[in-house]
Scaffold this motif. Sequence first.
Motif, PDB file in Angstrom:
ATOM      1  N   MET A  60       0.611  -1.247   0.033  1.00 26.78           N
ATOM      2  CA  MET A  60       0.264   0.009  -0.218  1.00 26.78           C
ATOM      3  C   MET A  60       0.655   1.050  -0.297  1.00 26.78           C
ATOM      4  O   MET A  60       0.942   2.094  -1.002  1.00 26.78           O
ATOM      5  N   PHE A  61       2.473   1.038   0.785  1.00 29.08           N
ATOM      6  CA  PHE A  61       3.078   2.214   0.858  1.00 29.08           C
ATOM      7  C   PHE A  61       3.655   2.685  -0.591  1.00 29.08           C
ATOM      8  O   PHE A  61       3.440   3.490  -0.890  1.00 29.08           O
ATOM      9  N   ILE A  75       1.768   9.254  -5.955  1.00 27.07           N
ATOM     10  CA  ILE A  75       2.017  10.678  -5.861  1.00 27.07           C
ATOM     11  C   ILE A  75       2.918  10.880  -6.514  1.00 27.07           C
ATOM     12  O   ILE A  75       2.954  11.920  -7.390  1.00 27.07           O
ATOM     13  N   SER A  76       3.600  10.167  -7.391  1.00 27.25           N
ATOM     14  CA  SER A  76       4.989  10.740  -7.495  1.00 27.25           C
ATOM     15  C   SER A  76       4.060  10.998  -9.267  1.00 27.25           C
ATOM     16  O   SER A  76       5.709  11.420 -10.399  1.00 27.25           O
TER      17      SER A  76
END
Length: 84
Positions: free
Chosen positions: A73-74, A81-82
């Motif tokens: 999940m991280f 996000i990137s």
Amino acid sequence: MTLLDRYILKEWLKVFGMALGTMVGLLIIGQIFDSMSDFLEWKTPGGKVALYYVYQLPSQMPIVLPVVGGVLMFLLAFIAISMA
């Protein structure tokens, strides 16, 4: 379920399976180093040692599943996000 959904699920399950296998493998290797001296001292046959670690696999799942899920999940959040 659309074709795209099935593809995404299949790819996610591949990564999840590889991460799960890696984490379980690392835990089993750690257990091997911890208990190998006992097995050698008791002169346990290799087949019984291998069977012992196969039987240990289900007990590793409550430890490994949250870690693997959290890491994936991280990574998915980081990728999202990137890309934004």
